[in-house]
Design a protein around this motif. Structure first.
Motif, PDB file in Angstrom:
ATOM      1  N   ALA A  53      29.756  23.344  63.204  1.00 57.44           N
ATOM      2  CA  ALA A  53      28.727  22.296  63.244  1.00 57.44           C
ATOM      3  C   ALA A  53      27.693  22.651  64.309  1.00 57.44           C
ATOM      4  O   ALA A  53      28.043  23.155  65.381  1.00 57.44           O
ATOM      5  CB  ALA A  53      29.349  20.946  63.546  1.00 57.44           C
ATOM      6  N   VAL A  54      26.421  22.372  63.995  1.00 54.53           N
ATOM      7  CA  VAL A  54      25.324  22.684  64.909  1.00 54.53           C
ATOM      8  C   VAL A  54      24.586  21.405  65.262  1.00 54.53           C
ATOM      9  O   VAL A  54      24.113  20.687  64.376  1.00 54.53           O
ATOM     10  CB  VAL A  54      24.342  23.705  64.289  1.00 54.53           C
ATOM     11  CG1 VAL A  54      23.249  24.052  65.291  1.00 54.53           C
ATOM     12  CG2 VAL A  54      25.074  24.954  63.841  1.00 54.53           C
ATOM     13  N   GLU A  55      24.492  21.113  66.559  1.00 50.62           N
ATOM     14  CA  GLU A  55      23.763  19.952  67.056  1.00 50.62           C
ATOM     15  C   GLU A  55      22.882  20.391  68.225  1.00 50.62           C
ATOM     16  O   GLU A  55      23.233  21.319  68.953  1.00 50.62           O
ATOM     17  CB  GLU A  55      24.737  18.873  67.545  1.00 50.62           C
ATOM     18  CG  GLU A  55      25.680  18.322  66.494  1.00 50.62           C
ATOM     19  CD  GLU A  55      25.003  17.365  65.528  1.00 50.62           C
ATOM     20  OE1 GLU A  55      23.864  16.950  65.818  1.00 50.62           O
ATOM     21  OE2 GLU A  55      25.622  17.031  64.498  1.00 50.62           O
ATOM     22  N   PRO A  56      21.735  19.734  68.426  1.00 52.72           N
ATOM     23  CA  PRO A  56      20.938  20.036  69.622  1.00 52.72           C
ATOM     24  C   PRO A  56      21.715  19.661  70.877  1.00 52.72           C
ATOM     25  O   PRO A  56      22.606  18.814  70.840  1.00 52.72           O
ATOM     26  CB  PRO A  56      19.695  19.144  69.458  1.00 52.72           C
ATOM     27  CG  PRO A  56      19.660  18.789  68.004  1.00 52.72           C
ATOM     28  CD  PRO A  56      21.092  18.734  67.558  1.00 52.72           C
ATOM     29  N   ARG A  57      21.372  20.289  71.983  1.00 51.81           N
ATOM     30  CA  ARG A  57      21.993  19.904  73.249  1.00 51.81           C
ATOM     31  C   ARG A  57      21.502  18.526  73.649  1.00 51.81           C
ATOM     32  O   ARG A  57      20.464  18.050  73.168  1.00 51.81           O
ATOM     33  CB  ARG A  57      21.688  20.933  74.352  1.00 51.81           C
ATOM     34  CG  ARG A  57      20.233  20.997  74.733  1.00 51.81           C
ATOM     35  CD  ARG A  57      20.030  21.758  76.030  1.00 51.81           C
ATOM     36  NE  ARG A  57      20.542  23.113  75.969  1.00 51.81           N
ATOM     37  CZ  ARG A  57      19.855  24.160  75.560  1.00 51.81           C
ATOM     38  NH1 ARG A  57      18.615  23.978  75.092  1.00 51.81           N
ATOM     39  NH2 ARG A  57      20.345  25.359  75.566  1.00 51.81           N
ATOM     40  N   ARG A  58      22.235  17.868  74.497  1.00 50.46           N
ATOM     41  CA  ARG A  58      21.889  16.524  74.933  1.00 50.46           C
ATOM     42  C   ARG A  58      20.469  16.491  75.515  1.00 50.46           C
ATOM     43  O   ARG A  58      20.109  17.307  76.355  1.00 50.46           O
ATOM     44  CB  ARG A  58      22.886  16.038  75.986  1.00 50.46           C
ATOM     45  CG  ARG A  58      22.669  14.604  76.463  1.00 50.46           C
ATOM     46  CD  ARG A  58      23.729  14.226  77.489  1.00 50.46           C
ATOM     47  NE  ARG A  58      23.540  12.873  77.987  1.00 50.46           N
ATOM     48  CZ  ARG A  58      24.016  11.780  77.386  1.00 50.46           C
ATOM     49  NH1 ARG A  58      24.756  11.908  76.283  1.00 50.46           N
ATOM     50  NH2 ARG A  58      23.812  10.580  77.889  1.00 50.46           N
ATOM     51  N   GLY A  59      19.672  15.540  75.026  1.00 53.70           N
ATOM     52  CA  GLY A  59      18.302  15.402  75.504  1.00 53.70           C
ATOM     53  C   GLY A  59      17.284  16.211  74.729  1.00 53.70           C
ATOM     54  O   GLY A  59      16.085  16.075  74.963  1.00 53.70           O
ATOM     55  N   VAL A 150       9.160   9.348  75.108  1.00 55.52           N
ATOM     56  CA  VAL A 150       9.026   9.703  73.700  1.00 55.52           C
ATOM     57  C   VAL A 150       9.455   8.516  72.838  1.00 55.52           C
ATOM     58  O   VAL A 150      10.598   8.065  72.897  1.00 55.52           O
ATOM     59  CB  VAL A 150       9.875  10.937  73.361  1.00 55.52           C
ATOM     60  CG1 VAL A 150       9.804  11.235  71.863  1.00 55.52           C
ATOM     61  CG2 VAL A 150       9.411  12.136  74.164  1.00 55.52           C
ATOM     62  N   ALA A 151       8.514   8.003  72.029  1.00 59.68           N
ATOM     63  CA  ALA A 151       8.796   6.865  71.154  1.00 59.68           C
ATOM     64  C   ALA A 151       9.196   7.311  69.755  1.00 59.68           C
ATOM     65  O   ALA A 151       9.994   6.642  69.084  1.00 59.68           O
ATOM     66  CB  ALA A 151       7.575   5.946  71.073  1.00 59.68           C
ATOM     67  N   ALA A 152       8.638   8.406  69.279  1.00 61.03           N
ATOM     68  CA  ALA A 152       8.943   8.942  67.948  1.00 61.03           C
ATOM     69  C   ALA A 152       8.595  10.420  67.950  1.00 61.03           C
ATOM     70  O   ALA A 152       7.689  10.854  68.680  1.00 61.03           O
ATOM     71  CB  ALA A 152       8.167   8.208  66.859  1.00 61.03           C
ATOM     72  N   ARG A 221      11.630  17.256  73.323  1.00 61.80           N
ATOM     73  CA  ARG A 221      12.205  16.118  74.043  1.00 61.80           C
ATOM     74  C   ARG A 221      12.673  15.068  73.050  1.00 61.80           C
ATOM     75  O   ARG A 221      11.946  14.653  72.160  1.00 61.80           O
ATOM     76  CB  ARG A 221      11.168  15.525  74.993  1.00 61.80           C
ATOM     77  CG  ARG A 221      11.700  14.497  75.959  1.00 61.80           C
ATOM     78  CD  ARG A 221      12.618  15.126  76.980  1.00 61.80           C
ATOM     79  NE  ARG A 221      11.860  15.965  77.899  1.00 61.80           N
ATOM     80  CZ  ARG A 221      12.391  16.924  78.642  1.00 61.80           C
ATOM     81  NH1 ARG A 221      13.666  17.177  78.549  1.00 61.80           N
ATOM     82  NH2 ARG A 221      11.663  17.641  79.450  1.00 61.80           N
ATOM     83  N   ALA A 222      13.908  14.612  73.205  1.00 63.06           N
ATOM     84  CA  ALA A 222      14.489  13.627  72.296  1.00 63.06           C
ATOM     85  C   ALA A 222      13.848  12.259  72.489  1.00 63.06           C
ATOM     86  O   ALA A 222      13.283  11.956  73.554  1.00 63.06           O
ATOM     87  CB  ALA A 222      15.999  13.538  72.517  1.00 63.06           C
TER      88      ALA A 222
END
Length: 232
Positions: A53-59, A150-152, A221-222
């Motif tokens: 499974a591949v996920e972005p790092r936190r944040g 970041v709002a969206a 940026r998340a």
């Protein structure tokens, strides 16, 4: 930068396609293969039938994935990239899609390339844009001082919440050319940073331009993350 790092680590070059994902990606090997994502500290080797499974790092918002041998996918207009705004998607990735791989080549993964560089900082250089006269006095200073959240976010652009950038010109602006990193401001005063799938023209005034070297950090940026801007 993340794509270049994972490609080099697997002995590939920058011409090879990679997979870009915002998360939820699960890859299953149909042959022995090495996989490396920009959010990992090192590669993973899979045997046939094994998954990862591949996920972005936190944040972070995005991560890029490369595999040994490279991805062999169709091109359109010389590119494998998906244009979400224009609807040009040479190779849609969905459940059950099989991606052909090339022959493994090049040297083994080098030890210096195993660790992916840490996430960059949270401040980006912004130069004044061409439409400062459309804003009240001090607007560019408020843009630099922030703070911004970041709002969206999408490949088209990143919408930010923070100080209101008040326009003194409220009329229609004829559409003008845009570049990635341009900061447009709609009538509500909430800036939008243009991403890789931005429209080629836009009708909102551009108050500033994010420096090219800092743009990837802003776009990655998340939602809910903080971003600061500084003058050049």
């Amino acid at each position: 930068d993340g794509a270049s790092r994972v490609l080099r680590a697997l002995g590939l070059d920058d011409a090879e396609p990679v997979i870009e994902t915002a998360g939820g990606l699960v890859l299953e090997a149909q042959r022995p293969v090495t996989v490396l994502a920009s959010s990992w500290s090192g590669p993973v080797t899979l045997r046939p039938g094994e998954t990862v499974a591949v996920e972005p790092r936190r944040g972070s918002n995005w991560t890029v994935v490369a595999v040994s041998g490279g991805l062999k996918v169709p091109l359109r207009l010389g590119s494998a990239s998906a244009d979400t705004l224009g609807g040009i998607v040479p190779f849609p990735i969905a459940d059950g899609v099989v991606i052909e791989l090339g022959a493994v080549r090049g040297p083994a993964i080098g030890i210096p390339d195993l660790v992916v560089a840490p996430h960059p900082g949270d401040r980006a250089v912004v130069s004044p844009g061409p439409r400062l006269d459309w804003f009240d006095d001090g607007a560019i200073e408020r843009l630099w001082s922030g703070p911004w959240t970041v709002a969206a976010s999408s490949r088209i652009g990143v919408r930010l919440d923070g100080p209101v950038l008040t326009r003194v010109e409220t009329g229609e602006l004829p559409s003008e050319g845009l570049v990635a990193g341009a900061i447009q401001v709609p009538p509500d005063g909430r800036p939008i940073v243009m991403g890789p799938d931005h429209p080629v023209t836009g009708g909102y005034p551009v108050i500033g331009i994010v420096h090219r070297r800092d743009l990837a950090m802003v776009l990655d940026r998340a939602v809910g993350g903080r971003i600061g801007f500084v003058p050049p």
